[in-house]
Design an enzyme around this catalytic site. Structure first.
Site, mmCIF file in Angstrom:
data_model
loop_
_atom_site.group_PDB
_atom_site.id
_atom_site.type_symbol
_atom_site.label_atom_id
_atom_site.label_comp_id
_atom_site.label_asym_id
_atom_site.label_seq_id
_atom_site.Cartn_x
_atom_site.Cartn_y
_atom_site.Cartn_z
ATOM 1 N N SER A 99 0.791 -1.144 -0.040
ATOM 2 C CA SER A 99 0.046 0.098 -0.117
ATOM 3 C C SER A 99 0.926 1.149 -0.035
ATOM 4 O O SER A 99 0.194 2.266 -0.140
ATOM 5 C CB SER A 99 -0.974 -0.016 1.053
ATOM 6 O OG SER A 99 -2.165 -0.643 1.032
ATOM 7 N N TYR A 191 -11.035 2.423 5.125
ATOM 8 C CA TYR A 191 -9.864 1.894 4.520
ATOM 9 C C TYR A 191 -10.514 0.895 3.317
ATOM 10 O O TYR A 191 -10.979 -0.095 3.674
ATOM 11 C CB TYR A 191 -8.802 1.314 5.066
ATOM 12 C CG TYR A 191 -7.359 1.242 4.658
ATOM 13 C CD1 TYR A 191 -6.488 2.321 4.554
ATOM 14 C CD2 TYR A 191 -7.185 0.157 3.747
ATOM 15 C CE1 TYR A 191 -5.374 2.210 3.813
ATOM 16 C CE2 TYR A 191 -5.881 -0.060 3.048
ATOM 17 C CZ TYR A 191 -5.110 1.151 2.939
ATOM 18 O OH TYR A 191 -3.879 1.015 2.527
ATOM 19 N N SER A 192 -10.330 1.233 2.174
ATOM 20 C CA SER A 192 -10.936 0.182 0.768
ATOM 21 C C SER A 192 -9.720 0.401 -0.060
ATOM 22 O O SER A 192 -9.620 1.730 -0.773
ATOM 23 C CB SER A 192 -12.147 0.794 0.706
ATOM 24 O OG SER A 192 -12.325 0.022 -0.472
ATOM 25 N N ASN A 193 -9.267 -0.400 -0.857
ATOM 26 C CA ASN A 193 -8.462 -0.563 -1.867
ATOM 27 C C ASN A 193 -9.099 0.048 -3.288
ATOM 28 O O ASN A 193 -8.572 0.488 -4.067
ATOM 29 C CB ASN A 193 -7.822 -2.018 -2.098
ATOM 30 C CG ASN A 193 -6.724 -2.125 -1.073
ATOM 31 O OD1 ASN A 193 -5.892 -1.612 -0.728
ATOM 32 N ND2 ASN A 193 -7.070 -3.472 -0.172
ATOM 33 N N GLY A 336 2.933 -1.003 3.915
ATOM 34 C CA GLY A 336 2.250 -1.703 3.134
ATOM 35 C C GLY A 336 2.348 -3.122 3.334
ATOM 36 O O GLY A 336 3.554 -3.542 3.894
#
Length: 382
Positions: A99, A191-193, A336
């Site tokens: 991330s 939090y969301s990709n 990440g």
């Protein structure tokens, strides 16, 4: 952090993200003669921490880079790069940075904002018309800022049962849109990709170029990141010397080598490869104002509470802020997670000191991630 608060993915079914950590050791040194003649060197906390990680916490390999305020930098290693051969961990070796990729994507979008091509408070519908629709999801109600700050309410595509193969970005988005919105846009942090897949798609649509090419042209080349890249489609390898990454299916299970893997499921949210020292350089140049105009850097550093990222944490537009325990204000970074690798790091508010640590598997003790983050803070405070 390729997950809601950290990356979590599994090589089959849903890929689990791995966690990593460092335990800090202590050493007492005494002297029987005058200090000027026989004083022992000050114990190096970073090396002690990495050694403890490899010795006590079951992590095959660990590596770190620390840059001090006077410009001096030092790289560290511990453990082994390959469990089969016992090869040494390469100094400043490449790892999958998960991330941390989000920060590169955010910089590209914010540069487009500075050029007047994107507006932070404009709906994403303006740039991706008709693309974002679902149960409680409407691209006309979600802004670019909310994507970058994880306040959109969009569900994470990693809720699905992803398999290890190549994924197109649109496929990741379509996967996310099968799920209901988590909350109304702007209501809170989540939090969301999926947010960063959309940010990457906006960057591509507005620039007319692939996201990887824009990251290379706008960030990697100007910052002089010679060991950082966005893997091409189908590239499952790591180009330069690197420690192998390992995955454990369950506590106590054997470690499996997952070094070579298709990273496309991370795309704009987590696909990139770099080194500790390159990440330090990137964050330092970003905080110093070398990659963004002052107005955009100011916007990037406007945070919302994000306690899931750590005590006192705030999330800006791709940047995480945390308080320094030594009273030195805030430090900035991201961190990440990717199967086989964990990275954590940060840079002081003025960009003068930076520290980044990577480890090569999921730790058996969940507290070890707190240890590695504590070690980053110790390095920055010293």
């Amino acid at each position: 952090m390729l997950e809601q608060a950290q990356h979590k993915a599994r090589p089959s079914r849903r890929w689990k993200a791995l966690a990593a950590a460092v335990a800090v050791g202590a050493l007492t040194v005494g002297a029987l003669a005058p200090a000027a003649a026989f004083a022992a060197p000050r114990p190096d906390t970073v090396q002690q921490g990495l050694d403890a990680l490899a010795r006590d916490e079951g992590v095959p390999g660990a590596l770190a880079s620390v840059k001090k305020g006077d410009g001096r930098a030092r790289n560290y290693t511990a453990g082994v790069a390959d469990l089969a051969t016992g090869a040494k961990v390469p100094v400043d070796g490449q790892v999958r940075i998960g991330s941390n990729t989000k920060v590169f994507t955010a910089v590209v979008v914010l540069q487009l904002v500075g050029e007047g091509k994107v507006a932070l408070d404009e709906p994403i519908e303006t740039y991706l018309p008709g693309l974002v629709r679902g149960d409680g999801i409407d691209g006309r109600r979600i802004t670019v800022r909310q994507l970058l700050q994880h306040t959109s309410g969009l569900p994470n595509y990693l809720k699905a049962d992803l398999r290890p193969r190549y994924y197109e970005p649109r496929e990741l988005l379509d996967t996310a849109l099968q799920f209901k919105a988590e909350f109304a846009p702007g209501e809170k942090f989540g939090y969301s990709n999926t947010n960063y897949v959309l940010a990457g798609l906006i960057a591509q649509r507005v620039s007319g170029r692939p996201l990887a090419a824009e990251i290379e042209r706008r960030v990697i080349e100007p910052a002089g990141l010679h060991h950082t890249y966005f893997p091409a489609p189908g590239d499952e390898s790591i180009r330069e010397p690197h420690p192998k990454g390992y995955y454990r299916d369950a506590p106590g299970a054997p470690l499996r080598d997952v070094t070579e893997i298709d990273p496309s499921w991370g795309w704009a949210a987590g696909q990139m490869i770099s080194t500790n020292s390159d990440l330090n350089r990137f964050f330092a140049e970003l905080l110093h104002g070398d990659l963004l105009k002052p107005a955009q850097l100011t916007e990037m550093k406007k945070t919302v509470p994000a306690e899931k990222m750590g005590p006192g944490a705030g999330y800006g537009l791709g940047l995480v802020s945390k308080p320094l325990p030594c009273g030195g204000g805030l430090y900035w970074g991201h961190g990440g997670s990717f199967p086989g690798y964990e990275t954590r790091g940060g840079v002081t508010d003025d960009g003068s000191a930076a520290a980044d640590i990577a480890v090569t598997t999921q730790p058996s003790d969940p507290n070890t991630m707190k240890h590695v983050e504590s070690l980053v803070e110790t390095a920055l405070c010293r």
